[in-house]
Design an enzyme around this catalytic site. Sequence first.
Site, PDB file in Angstrom:
ATOM      1  N   HIS A  90       0.845  -1.200   0.000  1.00  0.00           N
ATOM      2  CA  HIS A  90       0.000   0.000   0.000  1.00  0.00           C
ATOM      3  C   HIS A  90       0.876   1.244   0.000  1.00  0.00           C
ATOM      4  CE1 HIS A  90       0.800   0.693   4.222  1.00  0.00           C
ATOM      5  NE2 HIS A  90       0.271  -0.465   4.579  1.00  0.00           N
TER       6      HIS A  90
ATOM      7  N   HIS B 184       4.073   1.576   2.146  1.00  0.00           N
ATOM      8  CA  HIS B 184       5.247   0.860   1.623  1.00  0.00           C
ATOM      9  C   HIS B 184       5.876   1.645   0.483  1.00  0.00           C
ATOM     10  CE1 HIS B 184       2.584  -2.683   2.930  1.00  0.00           C
ATOM     11  NE2 HIS B 184       3.562  -2.628   3.819  1.00  0.00           N
TER      12      HIS B 184
ATOM     13  N   CYS C 231       1.035  -8.164  21.695  1.00  0.00           N
ATOM     14  CA  CYS C 231       0.219  -7.928  20.489  1.00  0.00           C
ATOM     15  C   CYS C 231       0.738  -8.843  19.376  1.00  0.00           C
ATOM     16  CB  CYS C 231       0.305  -6.476  20.018  1.00  0.00           C
ATOM     17  SG  CYS C 231      -0.460  -6.236  18.384  1.00  0.00           S
TER      18      CYS C 231
ATOM     19  N   CYS D 152       1.945  -6.815  16.216  1.00  0.00           N
ATOM     20  CA  CYS D 152       3.248  -6.174  16.407  1.00  0.00           C
ATOM     21  C   CYS D 152       4.338  -7.222  16.617  1.00  0.00           C
ATOM     22  CB  CYS D 152       3.247  -5.244  17.624  1.00  0.00           C
ATOM     23  SG  CYS D 152       2.267  -3.756  17.448  1.00  0.00           S
TER      24      CYS D 152
ATOM     25  N   CYS E  91      -3.736  -2.667  21.756  1.00  0.00           N
ATOM     26  CA  CYS E  91      -2.515  -2.197  21.105  1.00  0.00           C
ATOM     27  C   CYS E  91      -2.757  -0.799  20.551  1.00  0.00           C
ATOM     28  CB  CYS E  91      -2.130  -3.151  19.973  1.00  0.00           C
ATOM     29  SG  CYS E  91      -0.817  -2.472  18.936  1.00  0.00           S
TER      30      CYS E  91
ATOM     31  N   HIS F 212      -2.545  -1.147  16.604  1.00  0.00           N
ATOM     32  CA  HIS F 212      -3.524  -1.966  15.893  1.00  0.00           C
ATOM     33  C   HIS F 212      -4.942  -1.894  16.465  1.00  0.00           C
ATOM     34  CE1 HIS F 212       0.342  -3.881  14.716  1.00  0.00           C
ATOM     35  NE2 HIS F 212      -0.249  -3.826  13.553  1.00  0.00           N
TER      36      HIS F 212
ATOM     37  N   LYS G 252      -4.682   7.178  10.171  1.00  0.00           N
ATOM     38  CA  LYS G 252      -3.481   6.525   9.664  1.00  0.00           C
ATOM     39  C   LYS G 252      -3.866   5.546   8.559  1.00  0.00           C
ATOM     40  CE  LYS G 252       0.102   3.190  10.471  1.00  0.00           C
ATOM     41  NZ  LYS G 252       0.451   1.950  11.162  1.00  0.00           N
TER      42      LYS G 252
ATOM     43  N   LYS H  37      -3.705  -1.130   6.178  1.00  0.00           N
ATOM     44  CA  LYS H  37      -4.589  -2.105   5.577  1.00  0.00           C
ATOM     45  C   LYS H  37      -5.695  -2.503   6.550  1.00  0.00           C
ATOM     46  CE  LYS H  37      -4.448  -6.673   3.471  1.00  0.00           C
ATOM     47  NZ  LYS H  37      -5.428  -6.486   2.440  1.00  0.00           N
TER      48      LYS H  37
HETATM   49 ZN    ZN Z   1      -0.005  -4.109  17.577  1.00  0.00          ZN
END
Ligand code: ZN
Length: 505
Positions: free
Chosen positions: A17, A20, A125, A128, A143, A146, A294, A297
């Site tokens: 995405h 990257h 997590c 992570c 997290c 996430h 942010k 995905k």
């Molecule tokens: Zn995380």
Amino acid sequence: MGYSVTTPIFYVNAAPHLGHAYSTIVADVLARHHRQRGDDVFFLTGTDEHGEPVANVAAERGITPQELVDENAPRFQAMGPVVEASNDFFVRTSDPRHKAAVQEILTRVKDNGYVYEGSYEGWYCPKCADFKTESEIAEGNTCPIHGIPLSRESETNWFFRLSAFQEQLEQLYADRPDWVVPQARRNEALAFIKGGLQDVSLSRSAISWGVEVPWDPEHVFYVWWDALLNYVTALRFGREGQDLSESHWPAVHVIGKDILKFHTIYWPALLMAAGLEVPRRVLVGGFLLVDGAKMSKSRGNVLDPFAAIEAYGADAVRFYLLREVGFGQDGSVSLDGLKLRYETELANDLGNLASRSIAMVRRYRDGQASDVAVDPEIAAAFDGLDAQVAALLDDGQISQALEAIWERVRRLNRFVEERAPWALAKAEKNDGADPAALDVVLRTLIEGVRVLGVLLHPWLPTSTGTLLDALGAPVLAWDGARLGAGAAGEVGELAPLFPKDRAAA
Ligand SMILES: [Zn+2]
């Protein structure tokens, strides 16, 4: 001189995405710039292929983890050419050469006394692949990156004695205040260190998809260590027939701020433990935001870089991302913003300047600008620009470097309006005016546009190549980035660099 620059290696379990693409473009700008300076550049990118999420997805699909990563890694390899990345190698952490080097280096860390067996319990997590410290846990035991619930996990495994590097890391940050840029990220990392470092897991026994711990084959190395080590292992095999470990380490790392702790605390400590030099610099990008959130995905608000590139071209997307959001800052990006910059800055400011400069030389001087001195005001405006741009790029101030160049794009546009070469041509033709005045203007414009082409090459590799070809000066070397350094050659035809109909699509 060896110059090495890296992107983070991308976790293979996702589709590429914009985040990257952004890291890749930033690293590519630096790689291209250093090639212009004559450095022996090694630009490394790749994929991070181990860990629990890969193993889980492979199990769900009834295939082996290796089959899954073999299927997914090519999607990231394919991204490079699309964004015009000039990477010299693409490393994959499932490569047996990488694994062997990881085992060797981490065995050395153990032999040096920085590894012990112990047990740990904490909040973990899985996305992570990291235990969270108290200060890193968001509300409701989730997290902060996430937004998913953390799980309480305990494990007996091998530990890395991170706490042994407390003083050395504090010293590193004191000795090299610009080791991590921007400053806000450096301060964040330093605050974490000053909060007191605890030892961290080096291995896991719960999963088997990873690099086997050679002294305890029931364990694999924790995926982060294996991934970080790509930056040094790839130097051993990334260039056919050569080992770049001496000539190309330390490297400059381009990362996102979500992986700050690993790159600015764990990684330098591990390198110290292995007796290796710490990275040359860590350049930390912010988050690209879409509608203030942010881009990731997992949140489903992905701005597709491939669609944007199809509509506007890779040069335009590269330019837009680094122009719109100051590197290191968080900022919003959108297709509307891209369209606006494409039309106003690329098509109008730069594209028109180049087209009309070349067209006037062809019309008024049969395509050959006279070899006269450039206008002194413009010479003064460009004086020292090459050194300024190089210094800003060395400092990780990538958007500021682009702005410094763009000030001169605007200055040359004003110069055209001030001098009105079409009026000078008319005076020559009708009143027999001295041709010297128009000669100076045309030579200044051609030379100015050529210098801009050399300076802008890292951001706009394709269009600056087209431009410099049309100017009969297809030389990218940095010593040509000074006004007056170019010979007055014959200019050819130039099709619009940033056609308007493309923007309308
Ligand atoms: Zn995380």
